[in-house]
Scaffold this motif. Structure first.
Motif, PDB file in Angstrom:
ATOM      1  N   GLY A   9      21.719 -36.032  24.306  1.00  0.00           N
ATOM      2  CA  GLY A   9      22.000 -34.698  24.821  1.00  0.00           C
ATOM      3  C   GLY A   9      21.593 -33.616  23.835  1.00  0.00           C
ATOM      4  N   GLY A  10      21.889 -32.368  24.196  1.00  0.00           N
ATOM      5  CA  GLY A  10      21.582 -31.269  23.306  1.00  0.00           C
ATOM      6  C   GLY A  10      21.285 -29.987  24.038  1.00  0.00           C
ATOM      7  N   LEU A  11      20.650 -29.074  23.318  1.00  0.00           N
ATOM      8  CA  LEU A  11      20.296 -27.758  23.847  1.00  0.00           C
ATOM      9  C   LEU A  11      18.807 -27.718  24.139  1.00  0.00           C
ATOM     10  N   VAL A  12      18.461 -27.213  25.328  1.00  0.00           N
ATOM     11  CA  VAL A  12      17.063 -27.127  25.716  1.00  0.00           C
ATOM     12  C   VAL A  12      16.867 -25.848  26.524  1.00  0.00           C
ATOM     13  N   GLN A  13      15.674 -25.291  26.461  1.00  0.00           N
ATOM     14  CA  GLN A  13      15.380 -24.083  27.231  1.00  0.00           C
ATOM     15  C   GLN A  13      15.081 -24.428  28.690  1.00  0.00           C
ATOM     16  N   PRO A  14      15.282 -23.482  29.588  1.00  0.00           N
ATOM     17  CA  PRO A  14      14.925 -23.729  30.991  1.00  0.00           C
ATOM     18  C   PRO A  14      13.476 -24.180  31.123  1.00  0.00           C
ATOM     19  N   ASP A  84      12.137 -30.262  33.982  1.00  0.00           N
ATOM     20  CA  ASP A  84      12.320 -28.976  34.651  1.00  0.00           C
ATOM     21  C   ASP A  84      13.798 -28.591  34.682  1.00  0.00           C
ATOM     22  N   LEU A  85      14.430 -28.684  33.545  1.00  0.00           N
ATOM     23  CA  LEU A  85      15.862 -28.412  33.476  1.00  0.00           C
ATOM     24  C   LEU A  85      16.169 -26.956  33.784  1.00  0.00           C
ATOM     25  N   ARG A  86      17.298 -26.757  34.423  1.00  0.00           N
ATOM     26  CA  ARG A  86      17.739 -25.429  34.859  1.00  0.00           C
ATOM     27  C   ARG A  86      19.104 -25.135  34.258  1.00  0.00           C
ATOM     28  N   PRO A  87      19.466 -23.856  34.134  1.00  0.00           N
ATOM     29  CA  PRO A  87      20.791 -23.536  33.585  1.00  0.00           C
ATOM     30  C   PRO A  87      21.922 -24.223  34.350  1.00  0.00           C
ATOM     31  N   GLU A  88      21.759 -24.414  35.642  1.00  0.00           N
ATOM     32  CA  GLU A  88      22.818 -25.059  36.426  1.00  0.00           C
ATOM     33  C   GLU A  88      22.944 -26.561  36.150  1.00  0.00           C
ATOM     34  N   ASP A  89      22.031 -27.127  35.367  1.00  0.00           N
ATOM     35  CA  ASP A  89      22.160 -28.518  34.937  1.00  0.00           C
ATOM     36  C   ASP A  89      23.078 -28.647  33.722  1.00  0.00           C
ATOM     37  N   THR A  90      23.480 -27.526  33.160  1.00  0.00           N
ATOM     38  CA  THR A  90      24.385 -27.549  32.017  1.00  0.00           C
ATOM     39  C   THR A  90      25.707 -28.197  32.399  1.00  0.00           C
TER      40      THR A  90
END
Length: 116
Positions: A9-14, A84-90
């Protein structure tokens, strides 16, 4: 007893990608289903993707076409490739495993944050 340990896991940009891994250990059955759920504060835990030991896959509509679940049966590992990660995947993502003989087991959870 079954133990599940998640990583990746971690932090990723949209628009970015991450890959989650989960390794199972303990007394394991050859016939089982492993998958991923996620949860955000104040909401129920929801199924993201799951895959049987026979190879059948199921995805939630919100991730179909962007996420791919795969397994290494010999290593008792399940992966979740997230594109294609989105903020709503947080969310906190949880590994899950279930079988008739093992029952149901959960990992400790791993944070995925999609943000600029």
């Amino acid at each position: 007893q079954v133990q599940l340990v998640e990583s990746g896991g971690g932090l990723v940009q949209p628009g970015g990608s991450l890959r989650l891994s989960c390794v199972a250990s303990g007394t394991l059955s050859s016939s089982n289903t492993m998958g991923w759920f996620r949860q955000v504060p104040g909401k129920q835990r929801e199924m993201v993707a799951r895959m049987t030991s026979a190879g059948s896959r199921m995805y939630d509509d919100s991730v179909r076409g962007r996420f791919t679940i795969s397994r290494d049966i010999t290593e008792n590992t399940v992966y979740l490739e997230m594109n294609d990660l989105r903020p709503e995947d947080t969310a906190v993502y949880y590994c899950h495993r279930i079988s008739l003989s093992e029952g149901s087991s959960w990992g400790q959870g791993i944070q995925v944050t999609v943000s600029l």
